[in-house]
Design a protein around this motif. Structure first.
Motif, PDB file in Angstrom:
ATOM      1  N   GLU A 122      18.192 -17.189  38.424  1.00 42.10           N
ATOM      2  CA  GLU A 122      18.065 -18.615  38.153  1.00 42.10           C
ATOM      3  C   GLU A 122      16.613 -18.924  37.795  1.00 42.10           C
ATOM      4  O   GLU A 122      15.692 -18.527  38.508  1.00 42.10           O
ATOM      5  CB  GLU A 122      18.482 -19.439  39.371  1.00 42.10           C
ATOM      6  CG  GLU A 122      19.946 -19.270  39.760  1.00 42.10           C
ATOM      7  CD  GLU A 122      20.913 -19.780  38.692  1.00 42.10           C
ATOM      8  OE1 GLU A 122      20.537 -20.721  37.958  1.00 42.10           O
ATOM      9  OE2 GLU A 122      22.019 -19.228  38.587  1.00 42.10           O
ATOM     10  N   THR A 123      16.430 -19.623  36.675  1.00 50.36           N
ATOM     11  CA  THR A 123      15.079 -19.971  36.237  1.00 50.36           C
ATOM     12  C   THR A 123      15.007 -21.469  35.928  1.00 50.36           C
ATOM     13  O   THR A 123      16.032 -22.140  35.786  1.00 50.36           O
ATOM     14  CB  THR A 123      14.673 -19.192  34.970  1.00 50.36           C
ATOM     15  OG1 THR A 123      15.267 -19.805  33.822  1.00 50.36           O
ATOM     16  CG2 THR A 123      15.102 -17.730  35.044  1.00 50.36           C
ATOM     17  N   GLU A 159       9.885 -20.456  35.312  1.00 53.84           N
ATOM     18  CA  GLU A 159       9.689 -20.037  36.697  1.00 53.84           C
ATOM     19  C   GLU A 159      10.992 -19.437  37.217  1.00 53.84           C
ATOM     20  O   GLU A 159      12.058 -20.038  37.079  1.00 53.84           O
ATOM     21  CB  GLU A 159       9.278 -21.195  37.592  1.00 53.84           C
ATOM     22  CG  GLU A 159       9.066 -20.764  39.045  1.00 53.84           C
ATOM     23  CD  GLU A 159       8.646 -21.901  39.944  1.00 53.84           C
ATOM     24  OE1 GLU A 159       9.439 -22.282  40.820  1.00 53.84           O
ATOM     25  OE2 GLU A 159       7.520 -22.391  39.765  1.00 53.84           O
ATOM     26  N   ILE A 160      10.887 -18.260  37.795  1.00 58.46           N
ATOM     27  CA  ILE A 160      12.060 -17.628  38.404  1.00 58.46           C
ATOM     28  C   ILE A 160      12.261 -18.246  39.777  1.00 58.46           C
ATOM     29  O   ILE A 160      11.380 -18.172  40.643  1.00 58.46           O
ATOM     30  CB  ILE A 160      11.884 -16.106  38.524  1.00 58.46           C
ATOM     31  CG1 ILE A 160      11.747 -15.489  37.125  1.00 58.46           C
ATOM     32  CG2 ILE A 160      13.045 -15.488  39.269  1.00 58.46           C
ATOM     33  CD1 ILE A 160      11.465 -13.994  37.126  1.00 58.46           C
ATOM     34  N   GLN A 161      13.392 -18.864  39.979  1.00 59.26           N
ATOM     35  CA  GLN A 161      13.684 -19.507  41.242  1.00 59.26           C
ATOM     36  C   GLN A 161      14.359 -18.565  42.227  1.00 59.26           C
ATOM     37  O   GLN A 161      14.102 -18.616  43.441  1.00 59.26           O
ATOM     38  CB  GLN A 161      14.555 -20.746  40.986  1.00 59.26           C
ATOM     39  CG  GLN A 161      13.829 -21.791  40.132  1.00 59.26           C
ATOM     40  CD  GLN A 161      14.762 -22.791  39.491  1.00 59.26           C
ATOM     41  OE1 GLN A 161      15.962 -22.568  39.378  1.00 59.26           O
ATOM     42  NE2 GLN A 161      14.211 -23.917  39.050  1.00 59.26           N
ATOM     43  N   SER A 162      15.218 -17.679  41.711  1.00 56.87           N
ATOM     44  CA  SER A 162      15.879 -16.693  42.572  1.00 56.87           C
ATOM     45  C   SER A 162      16.504 -15.602  41.721  1.00 56.87           C
ATOM     46  O   SER A 162      16.818 -15.825  40.544  1.00 56.87           O
ATOM     47  CB  SER A 162      16.976 -17.366  43.428  1.00 56.87           C
ATOM     48  OG  SER A 162      18.020 -17.848  42.612  1.00 56.87           O
ATOM     49  N   VAL A 163      16.626 -14.430  42.326  1.00 49.53           N
ATOM     50  CA  VAL A 163      17.360 -13.305  41.719  1.00 49.53           C
ATOM     51  C   VAL A 163      18.259 -12.758  42.815  1.00 49.53           C
ATOM     52  O   VAL A 163      17.777 -12.284  43.852  1.00 49.53           O
ATOM     53  CB  VAL A 163      16.419 -12.209  41.188  1.00 49.53           C
ATOM     54  CG1 VAL A 163      17.228 -11.125  40.484  1.00 49.53           C
ATOM     55  CG2 VAL A 163      15.370 -12.783  40.249  1.00 49.53           C
ATOM     56  N   MET A 164      19.570 -12.816  42.596  1.00 49.55           N
ATOM     57  CA  MET A 164      20.502 -12.434  43.657  1.00 49.55           C
ATOM     58  C   MET A 164      21.639 -11.576  43.126  1.00 49.55           C
ATOM     59  O   MET A 164      22.044 -11.708  41.969  1.00 49.55           O
ATOM     60  CB  MET A 164      21.091 -13.695  44.305  1.00 49.55           C
ATOM     61  CG  MET A 164      20.082 -14.584  45.008  1.00 49.55           C
ATOM     62  SD  MET A 164      20.855 -16.016  45.790  1.00 49.55           S
ATOM     63  CE  MET A 164      21.441 -16.904  44.344  1.00 49.55           C
ATOM     64  N   LEU A 165      22.142 -10.692  43.991  1.00 47.82           N
ATOM     65  CA  LEU A 165      23.335  -9.925  43.677  1.00 47.82           C
ATOM     66  C   LEU A 165      24.536 -10.844  43.589  1.00 47.82           C
ATOM     67  O   LEU A 165      24.686 -11.773  44.391  1.00 47.82           O
ATOM     68  CB  LEU A 165      23.588  -8.859  44.735  1.00 47.82           C
ATOM     69  CG  LEU A 165      22.679  -7.630  44.741  1.00 47.82           C
ATOM     70  CD1 LEU A 165      22.858  -6.837  46.023  1.00 47.82           C
ATOM     71  CD2 LEU A 165      22.993  -6.745  43.529  1.00 47.82           C
ATOM     72  N   SER A 170      15.908  -4.075  45.448  1.00 47.43           N
ATOM     73  CA  SER A 170      15.135  -4.189  46.680  1.00 47.43           C
ATOM     74  C   SER A 170      14.140  -5.345  46.599  1.00 47.43           C
ATOM     75  O   SER A 170      14.013  -6.148  47.539  1.00 47.43           O
ATOM     76  CB  SER A 170      14.393  -2.879  46.955  1.00 47.43           C
ATOM     77  OG  SER A 170      13.507  -3.016  48.052  1.00 47.43           O
ATOM     78  N   LEU A 171      13.430  -5.446  45.478  1.00 45.84           N
ATOM     79  CA  LEU A 171      12.474  -6.542  45.301  1.00 45.84           C
ATOM     80  C   LEU A 171      13.187  -7.893  45.319  1.00 45.84           C
ATOM     81  O   LEU A 171      12.709  -8.860  45.924  1.00 45.84           O
ATOM     82  CB  LEU A 171      11.714  -6.361  43.990  1.00 45.84           C
ATOM     83  CG  LEU A 171      10.727  -5.188  43.928  1.00 45.84           C
ATOM     84  CD1 LEU A 171      10.225  -4.983  42.503  1.00 45.84           C
ATOM     85  CD2 LEU A 171       9.563  -5.394  44.876  1.00 45.84           C
ATOM     86  N   ALA A 172      14.335  -7.954  44.661  1.00 41.68           N
ATOM     87  CA  ALA A 172      15.096  -9.210  44.641  1.00 41.68           C
ATOM     88  C   ALA A 172      15.568  -9.587  46.041  1.00 41.68           C
ATOM     89  O   ALA A 172      15.489 -10.756  46.442  1.00 41.68           O
ATOM     90  CB  ALA A 172      16.286  -9.081  43.692  1.00 41.68           C
ATOM     91  N   PHE A 192      10.606 -11.913  43.571  1.00 41.09           N
ATOM     92  CA  PHE A 192      10.526 -12.598  42.289  1.00 41.09           C
ATOM     93  C   PHE A 192      10.571 -14.119  42.423  1.00 41.09           C
ATOM     94  O   PHE A 192      10.188 -14.836  41.485  1.00 41.09           O
ATOM     95  CB  PHE A 192      11.670 -12.144  41.378  1.00 41.09           C
ATOM     96  CG  PHE A 192      11.656 -10.675  41.053  1.00 41.09           C
ATOM     97  CD1 PHE A 192      10.585 -10.103  40.389  1.00 41.09           C
ATOM     98  CD2 PHE A 192      12.718  -9.853  41.411  1.00 41.09           C
ATOM     99  CE1 PHE A 192      10.560  -8.751  40.078  1.00 41.09           C
ATOM    100  CE2 PHE A 192      12.717  -8.505  41.107  1.00 41.09           C
ATOM    101  CZ  PHE A 192      11.636  -7.947  40.434  1.00 41.09           C
ATOM    102  N   ASP A 193      11.037 -14.601  43.570  1.00 45.86           N
ATOM    103  CA  ASP A 193      11.211 -16.050  43.734  1.00 45.86           C
ATOM    104  C   ASP A 193       9.868 -16.775  43.619  1.00 45.86           C
ATOM    105  O   ASP A 193       8.867 -16.378  44.231  1.00 45.86           O
ATOM    106  CB  ASP A 193      11.834 -16.367  45.090  1.00 45.86           C
ATOM    107  CG  ASP A 193      13.258 -15.842  45.222  1.00 45.86           C
ATOM    108  OD1 ASP A 193      13.699 -15.094  44.326  1.00 45.86           O
ATOM    109  OD2 ASP A 193      13.918 -16.160  46.222  1.00 45.86           O
TER     110      ASP A 193
END
Length: 288
Positions: A123-124, A280-286, A147-149, A154-155
Motif C-alpha cells: 500500500e502506497t 510513501e510506502i505505508q505497508s507491505v504485507m503477505l 522478512s523485512l516486510a 518498509f513502512d
C-alpha cells in the motif's frame, strides 16, 4: 503406517505438483526473457552526479561509465530448477542498518509446491501495488524481502528515485533514509538471472531487457543486495546483474503509470531524480 496405495497416490500428487511448477517457471521465464541494449549513458550521468544507479550507495563509487552493449546481446540461459531447500547466507554489510531490523531468521528456504510463488500487497500513498514474488528462482531474495516486510522495515519509507530516460524507466524504493544510501545492515548474493552466467562470462555485462512489471533488487555491485529494490514501469535495459525476484500484478500497474505520468524532478540529471508524485510506502504485507 501408510499403505502402498496411499504412498503411490502421494507420489503421484507430488509429481503433478512438480510438473505444474515446471510449466509455471517456463511461463515466467518467457515473460522475463531478456534481450540486449544500452546502459552506458545513464551510468555516466549517475557517476557525474555522485549518485549510484540502482544501488544502495554503500560501496566505493566507480567513475568509469559502462561500455555500450551490443544490440544483439543473447538472452540468458534458462533458470535451472532449484532444490526443494535452498540455504541462504546473509552477511553483515560495512554500513550498519539505517532502521532497526534483524537478518532473516529462516535461512533454509523451500522453493517448490505452495512455496514457489508468494503474493504480497504494497500500500502506497499513490495507490495499491500487488506483488507476486518468484521464490522458485530467487528464494534468498524473496526470503529477505518477506522478512523485512514482516518487521515493517518498509513502512513509512519513500520511493526516492525515478528514471524516465529512453530505455530506462524504473521506480526505486526500499531505503529508509530516502537518499539512495540506506540499507538493512546486511547483504546477500545475486540470484536470477545473474546466477545463469558463469563467472567471467562477458555476456553477463551486456545490457538486456528488464520488462515492464519486473520487480528487481538494486545493488552496489556483486553480493551487495540489501533492502533497495526497483519496479520497472516501462521496458528497460540493464546488464543481468540485478536480481529479478517477482513482478507487479497487472491489475495494479495503473498505480505505477500514475506515478510515471507525474515525471521526475531531474535532481540527479535529465531523466533521473525523485518522482514528482510523492510515493510513501505505508505497508507491505503477505496476502492471506
Amino acid at each position: 503406517m501408510p499403505t502402498n496405495e496411499q504412498r503411490r497416490a502421494a507420489a503421484k500428487r507430488k509429481l503433478e505438483r512438480q510438473l505444474t511448477n515446471r510449466a509455471e517457471r517456463a511461463r515466467r521465464r518467457k515473460q522475463l526473457t531478456i534481450a540486449g541494449s544500452v546502459l552506458g549513458v545513464v551510468v555516466a550521468v549517475a557517476a557525474a552526479t555522485g549518485v549510484y544507479f540502482l544501488t544502495k550507495g554503500e560501496d566505493k563509487k566507480d567513475d568509469t561509465a559502462a561500455p555500450e552493449a551490443s544490440l544483439t546481446a543473447a538472452a540468458p540461459p534458462a533458470a535451472e530448477p532449484k532444490a526443494d531447500l535452498v540455504n541462504c547466507t546473509y552477511s553483515d554489510s560495512q554500513k550498519p542498518a539505517d532502521k532497526p531490523v534483524t537478518k532473516p531468521v529462516k535461512t533454509e528456504v523451500p522453493t517448490t509446491g505452495a512455496n514457489a510463488r508468494i503474493s504480497m500487497s504494497m500500500e502506497t500513498s499513490a495507490g495499491p501495488i500487488g506483488l507476486t514474488l518468484n521464490n522458485a528462482e530467487s528464494p534468498c531474495t524473496v526470503n529477505s524481502f518477506v522478512s523485512l516486510a514482516d518487521q515493517k522495515y518498509f513502512d513509512g519509507t519513500s520511493c526516492h528515485r525515478m528514471t524516465t530516460g529512453e530505455g530506462l524507466k524504473v521506480l526505486q524504493c526500499g531505503d529508509p533514509t530516502g537518499t539512495g544510501m540506506g540499507g538493512p545492515g546486511y547483504q546477500f548474493a545475486n540470484e536470477y538471472p545473474t546466477d545463469q552466467y558463469a563467472a567471467g562470462d562477458p555476456s553477463s555485462q551486456q545490457a538486456v531487457a528488464y520488462k515492464r512489471g519486473v520487480l528487481a533488487m538494486a545493488n552496489a555491485g556483486p553480493g551487495t543486495n540489501g533492502s533497495q529494490f526497483f519496479i520497472v514501469y516501462g521496458d528497460s535495459e540493464l546488464p543481468p546483474q540485478y536480481t529479478i525476484f517477482g513482478s507487479v500484478d497487472e491489475n495494479t500497474m495503473a498505480t505505477l503509470d500514475k506515478i510515471a505520468a507525474g515525471g521526475s524532478d531531474d535532481a540527479n540529471g535529465p531523466g533521473d531524480g525523485r518522482p514528482k508524485t510523492a510515493v510513501e510506502i505505508q505497508s507491505v504485507m503477505l496476502d492471506n
